[in-house]
Design an enzyme around this catalytic site. Structure first.
Site: not given
Ligand SMILES: Cc1cc2nc3c(=O)[nH]c(=O)nc-3n(C[C@H](O)[C@H](O)[C@H](O)COP(=O)(O)OP(=O)(O)OC[C@H]3O[C@@H](n4cnc5c(N)ncnc54)[C@H](O)[C@@H]3O)c2cc1C
Length: 395
Positions: A246, A366
């Site tokens: 981070r 992250e």
């Molecule tokens: C270009 C790119 C590269 C990436 N690279 C990697 C990688 O190398 N490895 C990897 O593992 N991931 C990777 N990611 C994934 C990234 O870490 C996630 O997209 C991010 O952490 C959000 O998770 P999610 O997409 O599942 O969103 P979601 O969990 O679906 O969240 C959607 C929204 O809801 C909120 N939310 C979800 N659950 C809760 C909760 N319990 N309480 C409150 N708010 C909540 C989130 O904050 C967000 O605003 C990448 C993403 C991108 C776009």
């Protein structure tokens, strides 16, 4: 309140670091920056050019300990180099960030066999460890649905991961999976494992050209020696890896914000309206000063964290706070940079629109803001206090 950790980063002697940094900065500006338009237009990174350039300048070995053939930079040495990468096309920055972030994590949490298998190759860009946490159907952490069932001297993995950066170039994946209904573990999975399919996802808003693909595990059998630590330690490893990663994202925010400020300072002196450069207008000066305040504050936070980490301290609250502050800062700075550039900033004539799009990834990598608030507040509510230079003088 300071928690000690086991250190791996001792840093390069200053003369070697200065030389390495110069070599990398020269590669960044002379060889990689000129590729920006090609990558933005084709949405593909020309790996045949980029990989040899990154290998030759030493960009793949920055965080690998010296005993494994890397440069073993301290965090104070690494952050300015990563920030420089975040000034140029973001797809290249993402490759460098993920590679170095997870070789650093492995050097801290892996055992000696795991390190020996991956780190010497990683140091020269022949191997790379990607991080596979995020899933399409579930939340992260305890909500994961990917399973790793022990079967003799193997784990059998089933599930799906997506948005995995460097999925096209990784030789190994650090997969976070459930080894029991309430037990999350971290397991190293070689790319060529039978039953693992890797496919690209649609192109991204910014940081274009690299692949953030989908991994599907169907009865993937991997040696149990790939387990990092013990079963059930996955969340602890995750927190450990993300703590410094981070901070790396915040350094990327700093690099992008610094470039946007530099471009805005220059443009404001060049652009003349009503007979004067816009830099002479108080309204524009206010934008520039606000941008500089964000850059300065972020630099200060990162310097504080680097000094703590390199003194072997944990930074559990600081890392989420700087990640969050950094993305808000780069958001404000790139917004104002667009305003300083006026309409032409919205076109590809200047890198401002690209910096604006690239920076938006910093909200997601992250962990999103909600998780950063949660982690930082949890630490503070549990009694964590800052120990820093601010009140180090005797009272
Ligand atoms: C270009 C790119 C590269 C990436 N690279 C990697 C990688 O190398 N490895 C990897 O593992 N991931 C990777 N990611 C994934 C990234 O870490 C996630 O997209 C991010 O952490 C959000 O998770 P999610 O997409 O599942 O969103 P979601 O969990 O679906 O969240 C959607 C929204 O809801 C909120 N939310 C979800 N659950 C809760 C909760 N319990 N309480 C409150 N708010 C909540 C989130 O904050 C967000 O605003 C990448 C993403 C991108 C776009």
């Amino acid at each position: 309140m300071i928690t000690r950790r086991n250190s791996v980063a001792v840093g390069l002697p200053t003369d070697e670091y200065v030389k390495l940094r110069k070599t990398i900065f020269t590669t960044i500006w002379n060889e990689l920056d000129p590729l920006e338009q090609e990558i933005e237009n084709t949405e593909k990174i020309p790996y045949d050019v980029v990989m040899p350039a990154l290998k030759a300048c030493g960009a793949f070995g920055l965080t690998t300990p010296r005993e494994y053939g890397g440069s073993g930079l301290s965090i104070a040495q690494y952050l300015p180099i990563l920030a420089e990468f975040a000034k140029i096309q973001g797809g290249i920055r993402a490759i460098v960030h993920v590679h170095n972030s997870f070789t650093h994590a492995l050097s801290e949490i892996g055992n000696s066999e795991q390190k020996q298998e991956i780190l010497p190759g990683a140091a020269i860009g022949e191997k790379s460890l990607a991080f596979a946490l995020t899933e399409p159907g579930n939340g992260t952490g305890a909500d994961l649905s990917t399973t790793a069932r022990r079967d003799g001297d193997r784990y059998v993995i089933n599930g799906r991961k997506w948005l995995i950066t460097n999925s096209d170039i990784a030789s190994h994946f650090l997969v976070i999976a459930k080894t029991a209904p309430k037990e999350v573990s971290a397991i190293i999975v070689p790319r060529d494992s039978s039953g693992l399919t890797i496919s690209p996802l649609p192109e991204t808003m910014g940081c274009k050209g690299g692949e953030h693909g989908e991994l599907v595990f169907t009865d993937v059998r991997v040696p149990a020696t790939g387990l990092v630590g013990a079963e059930g330690e996955g969340i602890a490893h995750l927190e450990r890896a993300l703590e410094i990663s981070r901070v790396f994202i915040a350094a990327c925010s700093l690099g992008t914000a610094t470039r946007a400020l530099e471009l805005s300072l220059k443009y404001s002196k060049d652009r003349v309206t009503f007979g004067k450069p816009i830099a002479e207008r108080q309204a524009i000066q206010r934008y520039l000063a606000e941008m500089a305040a964000d850059v300065y504050a972020l630099r200060g936070m990162l310097a504080d964290i680097a000094s703590k980490w390199d003194r072997e301290c944990r930074v559990p609250a600081e890392s989420s706070l700087v990640k969050q502050f950094g993305l808000e800062a780069v958001g404000r700075v790139t917004d104002r940079a667009l305003l300083v550039h006026g309409g032409i900033g919205y076109t590809r004539m200047y890198p401002i629109e690209r910096l604006y799009r690239d920076a938006r990834l910093n909200w997601l990598e992250e962990g999103t803001p909600t998780i950063q608030y949660l982690v930082a507040a949890r630490e503070l509510l549990n009694g964590y206090t800052f120990d820093d230079a601010f009140d180090s003088v005797p009272q």
